[in-house]
Design a protein around this motif. Structure first.
Motif, PDB file in Angstrom:
ATOM      1  N   THR A 285      54.130 -24.009  48.776  1.00 53.46           N
ATOM      2  CA  THR A 285      53.388 -22.816  48.359  1.00 53.46           C
ATOM      3  C   THR A 285      54.209 -21.553  48.557  1.00 53.46           C
ATOM      4  O   THR A 285      55.046 -21.476  49.454  1.00 53.46           O
TER       5      THR A 285
ATOM      6  N   GLU B 200      41.080 -25.477  41.667  1.00 50.18           N
ATOM      7  CA  GLU B 200      41.514 -24.177  41.147  1.00 50.18           C
ATOM      8  C   GLU B 200      42.962 -24.212  40.677  1.00 50.18           C
ATOM      9  O   GLU B 200      43.286 -23.699  39.607  1.00 50.18           O
ATOM     10  N   THR B 201      43.828 -24.813  41.457  1.00 47.96           N
ATOM     11  CA  THR B 201      45.230 -24.923  41.048  1.00 47.96           C
ATOM     12  C   THR B 201      45.341 -25.770  39.793  1.00 47.96           C
ATOM     13  O   THR B 201      46.055 -25.427  38.848  1.00 47.96           O
TER      14      THR B 201
ATOM     15  N   GLY C 100      45.070 -24.398  49.760  1.00 50.26           N
ATOM     16  CA  GLY C 100      43.658 -24.060  49.865  1.00 50.26           C
ATOM     17  C   GLY C 100      42.923 -25.062  50.726  1.00 50.26           C
ATOM     18  O   GLY C 100      43.488 -25.665  51.640  1.00 50.26           O
ATOM     19  N   ARG C 101      41.663 -25.241  50.392  1.00 46.77           N
ATOM     20  CA  ARG C 101      40.805 -26.141  51.166  1.00 46.77           C
ATOM     21  C   ARG C 101      41.361 -27.562  51.214  1.00 46.77           C
ATOM     22  O   ARG C 101      41.318 -28.221  52.256  1.00 46.77           O
TER      23      ARG C 101
ATOM     24  N   ALA D  75      47.539 -15.604  47.209  1.00 50.00           N
ATOM     25  CA  ALA D  75      46.795 -15.435  45.953  1.00 50.00           C
ATOM     26  C   ALA D  75      47.653 -14.755  44.892  1.00 50.00           C
ATOM     27  O   ALA D  75      48.478 -13.896  45.197  1.00 50.00           O
TER      28      ALA D  75
ATOM     29  N   GLY E 213      40.090 -16.623  50.115  1.00 54.11           N
ATOM     30  CA  GLY E 213      41.223 -17.514  49.972  1.00 54.11           C
ATOM     31  C   GLY E 213      42.535 -16.856  49.609  1.00 54.11           C
ATOM     32  O   GLY E 213      43.445 -17.531  49.161  1.00 54.11           O
ATOM     33  N   ASP E 214      42.657 -15.548  49.802  1.00 56.91           N
ATOM     34  CA  ASP E 214      43.901 -14.863  49.473  1.00 56.91           C
ATOM     35  C   ASP E 214      45.007 -15.124  50.489  1.00 56.91           C
ATOM     36  O   ASP E 214      46.187 -14.993  50.182  1.00 56.91           O
TER      37      ASP E 214
ATOM     38  N   ARG F 208      43.372 -18.776  56.672  1.00 56.03           N
ATOM     39  CA  ARG F 208      42.263 -17.847  56.719  1.00 56.03           C
ATOM     40  C   ARG F 208      41.117 -18.309  57.594  1.00 56.03           C
ATOM     41  O   ARG F 208      40.241 -17.556  57.897  1.00 56.03           O
TER      42      ARG F 208
ATOM     43  N   ARG G 202      44.247 -27.761  53.724  1.00 54.42           N
ATOM     44  CA  ARG G 202      43.741 -27.659  55.097  1.00 54.42           C
ATOM     45  C   ARG G 202      43.057 -28.956  55.528  1.00 54.42           C
ATOM     46  O   ARG G 202      43.227 -29.409  56.660  1.00 54.42           O
TER      47      ARG G 202
ATOM     48  N   GLY H 282      50.216 -25.014  46.187  1.00 53.83           N
ATOM     49  CA  GLY H 282      49.132 -24.186  46.692  1.00 53.83           C
ATOM     50  C   GLY H 282      48.716 -24.611  48.089  1.00 53.83           C
ATOM     51  O   GLY H 282      49.158 -25.638  48.614  1.00 53.83           O
TER      52      GLY H 282
END
Length: 192
Positions: A13, A55-56, A126-127, A22, A158-159, A163, A130, A124
């Motif tokens: 990423t 999303e990706t 994201g969730r 982001a 999520g930027d 987080r 993680r 990426g």
């Protein structure tokens, strides 16, 4: 980049110095040099599958099929690789060679890792990343740290890279300093 110890999940990423992940297209493109493109190409060809969050996946599925063919074969490789998209809401995955993983992501990714093959590349953070990190399913994190302060980013949407208090011990497995000033930091879980 690839060794002989088995199939790995590699999460790659782009991140700014202030931790923003982001909209990298708004702040990283001026740092993508020929040297960085070679590294990205090698990373892609060391892999034989892509693992993507919804999303990706949606962004890539919109962009990559329309990318012009390039001499290095990056676009052809992105479009031809098997793609596994983790989603409980996505109804269809129309990008060539895509499959939706809608069940138990930990079990499904563990099964992918047991199959023979090269690395499984994930773009990426994201969730999905993680969740995989928490369950010891990511073998290597590659952070492309860009020498830029984006100056904005919200924790709640999520930027930012970590987080929600992501925890875990990592060890530096290597670094590559590109002529653009980008530093690629490669981390592995400390227990390995």
């Amino acid at each position: 980049m690839n060794d002989t110890s088995g199939r790995k999940v590699v999460a790659s990423t782009y991140v700014s110095l202030d931790g923003v992940i982001a909209n990298p297209h708004l702040w990283m493109l001026s740092y993508m040099t020929e040297e960085g493109q070679r590294y990205a190409l090698e990373q892609l060809f060391d892999s034989d599958a892509l693992l993507l969050g919804r999303e990706t996946y949606e962004g890539f599925a919109q962009a990559w099929p329309n990318m012009p063919r390039d001499e290095a074969g990056f676009a052809d490789r992105m479009n031809s690789l098997p793609k596994y998209v983790v989603s409980t809401t996505l109804q269809r995955a129309d990008w060539h060679n895509s499959a939706i993983l809608a069940g138990d992501v930990v079990k499904e990714v563990a099964e992918l890792k047991r199959q023979p093959g090269k690395d499984i590349l994930m773009y990426g953070f994201g969730r999905l990343a993680r969740t995989l990190l928490k369950n010891d399913l990511i073998d290597e994190l590659r952070f492309w740290v860009h020498p830029v302060l984006v100056g904005q980013g919200r924790v709640d949407n999520g930027d930012l890279l970590f987080r929600d208090g992501g925890r875990g011990n990592l060890r530096l497995a290597g670094q590559t300093v590109l002529d653009s000033g980008v530093v690629i930091l490669r981390y592995q879980p400390a227990g390995r």
